[in-house]
Design an enzyme around this catalytic site. Structure first.
Site, mmCIF file in Angstrom:
data_model
loop_
_atom_site.group_PDB
_atom_site.id
_atom_site.type_symbol
_atom_site.label_atom_id
_atom_site.label_comp_id
_atom_site.label_asym_id
_atom_site.label_seq_id
_atom_site.Cartn_x
_atom_site.Cartn_y
_atom_site.Cartn_z
ATOM 1 C CB SER A 289 21.979 76.054 72.634
ATOM 2 O OG SER A 289 21.731 74.800 73.258
ATOM 3 C CD GLU B 160 28.953 68.485 79.239
ATOM 4 O OE1 GLU B 160 30.061 68.238 78.736
ATOM 5 O OE2 GLU B 160 28.018 69.001 78.592
ATOM 6 C CG ASN C 3 33.914 71.631 75.343
ATOM 7 O OD1 ASN C 3 34.654 70.658 75.191
ATOM 8 N ND2 ASN C 3 33.083 71.746 76.369
ATOM 9 C CD1 TRP C 4 35.496 70.731 68.880
ATOM 10 C CD2 TRP C 4 37.277 69.492 68.297
ATOM 11 N NE1 TRP C 4 36.108 71.331 67.800
ATOM 12 C CE2 TRP C 4 37.198 70.600 67.426
ATOM 13 C CE3 TRP C 4 38.321 68.579 68.130
ATOM 14 C CZ2 TRP C 4 38.118 70.814 66.399
ATOM 15 C CZ3 TRP C 4 39.242 68.788 67.106
ATOM 16 C CH2 TRP C 4 39.141 69.892 66.252
ATOM 17 C CE LYS C 5 30.032 70.137 75.625
ATOM 18 N NZ LYS C 5 28.667 70.278 76.106
ATOM 19 N N GLY D 110 29.797 74.162 72.068
ATOM 20 C CA GLY D 110 29.926 72.705 72.117
ATOM 21 C C GLY D 110 29.543 72.090 70.781
ATOM 22 N N GLY D 111 28.319 71.595 70.697
ATOM 23 C CA GLY D 111 27.852 70.859 69.522
ATOM 24 C C GLY D 111 28.145 71.540 68.189
HETATM 25 P P1 PGA Z 1 26.548 73.332 73.522
HETATM 26 O O1 PGA Z 1 27.658 73.142 74.677
HETATM 27 O O2 PGA Z 1 27.035 74.444 72.634
HETATM 28 O O3 PGA Z 1 26.486 72.015 72.814
HETATM 29 O O4 PGA Z 1 25.271 73.708 74.188
HETATM 30 C C1 PGA Z 1 28.287 74.236 75.274
HETATM 31 C C2 PGA Z 1 29.294 73.764 76.295
HETATM 32 O O5 PGA Z 1 29.031 72.820 77.038
HETATM 33 O O6 PGA Z 1 30.399 74.337 76.400
#
Ligand code: PGA
Length: 272
Positions: A227, A111, A19-21, A248-249
């Protein structure tokens, strides 16, 4: 706790999603997916699925790169509206995503719930809208830190899962992906322990079983998110009820994301 349904882990094909947000413009997205294509070999994706979820403005570019270079990843989106068209300034409709070759859509990410007011009701409508256009929803559920401290995790997961799944056909439920994402673990570097992730995913599977029947519960894929990194991916995905990860990150850099996929692939091959 609802009953666990670890049986079936061997038949559920894990899904690792990036998920590149709100990162990577379309040029950066092109580079990221090209780089991923160079790093992922056939063996890495023999036993699991991989998806990337760029922002709306990058979808068309990433689609073209994936198709031209036959990169073995599915194209995903991060959100959509639940109507097929209409006067909803700034929104994107599910059929527009389907036309772009999108096959998975994240629905109800914390989010979206937290910053954009997405309610359980809207999440349920959006799950149905995504299914209507033959795409797969990745339904996100998860508790806040406060809810966790107050011992409300179980109730929260039950309520969010039930609201989204109730009324779907057994086939629709079987085809869903659910992501357990404890909000306190997202972007914080604090990962749930493998035991906690297993417990929560087993609980969610139990809730799906109660609401929609055992068949759907045995087939639905449940990811862990929060994470996830190359160092913890194998232990998390090695749990019997954890069928992949929503990253995510650590998905922004192709090298890191490919390392997560490879860690997941090795644990799937050695048997969960
Ligand atoms: P993160 O995000 O890996 O940066 O904690 C996960 C997500 O929101 O899908």
């Amino acid at each position: 706790m609802a009953k666990a349904g670890g049986a079936g882990a061997g038949v559920r094909r894990p899904l690792v999603s990036g998920n590149w947000k709100m990162h990577h413009d379309h040029l950066q997205s092109i580079r990221a997916v090209q780089d991923l294509g160079l790093r992922l070999g056939a063996a890495d994706v023999a036993s699991l699925d991989v998806s990337v979820h760029p922002t709306f403005t990058s979808l068309r570019s990433v689609q073209t790169v994936i198709e031209d270079r036959a990169i073995p990843v599915a194209l995903g989106a991060q959100h959509c509206h639940h109507d097929d068209q209409g006067a909803f300034t700034g929104e994107v409709a599910p059929p527009m995503l389907a036309r772009l070759g999108v096959s998975l859509v994240i629905v109800g990410h914390s989010e979206r719930r937290q910053f954009f007011g997405q309610t359980d009701e809207v999440v349920a409508l959006t799950v149905r809208a995504v299914l209507r256009h033959a795409m797969t929803p990745i339904l996100c559920v998860g508790e806040t830190e406060e809810e966790r401290e107050d011992g409300e995790t179980e109730a929260r997961l039950t309520a969010q899962t039930t609201a989204a799944v109730k009324g779907l056909s057994p086939e629709q439920v079987a085809g869903l992906v659910i992501a357990y994402e404890p909000i306190w673990a997202i972007g914080t570097g604090r990962t749930a322990t493998a035991e906690d992730a297993q417990w929560a995913c087993a609980h969610i599977r139990g809730v799906v079983g109660e609401v929609a029947g055992a068949e759907g519960a045995g087939a639905v894929r449940i990811q862990y998110g929060g994470s996830v990194r190359p160092e913890n991916a194998a232990e998390l995905i090695g749990q019997p009820d954890v069928d992949g990860a929503l990253v995510g990150g650590a998905s922004l850099e192709a090298a890191t994301f490919a390392a997560i996929v490879q860690a997941a692939a090795s644990v799937v091959l050695t048997g969960r």
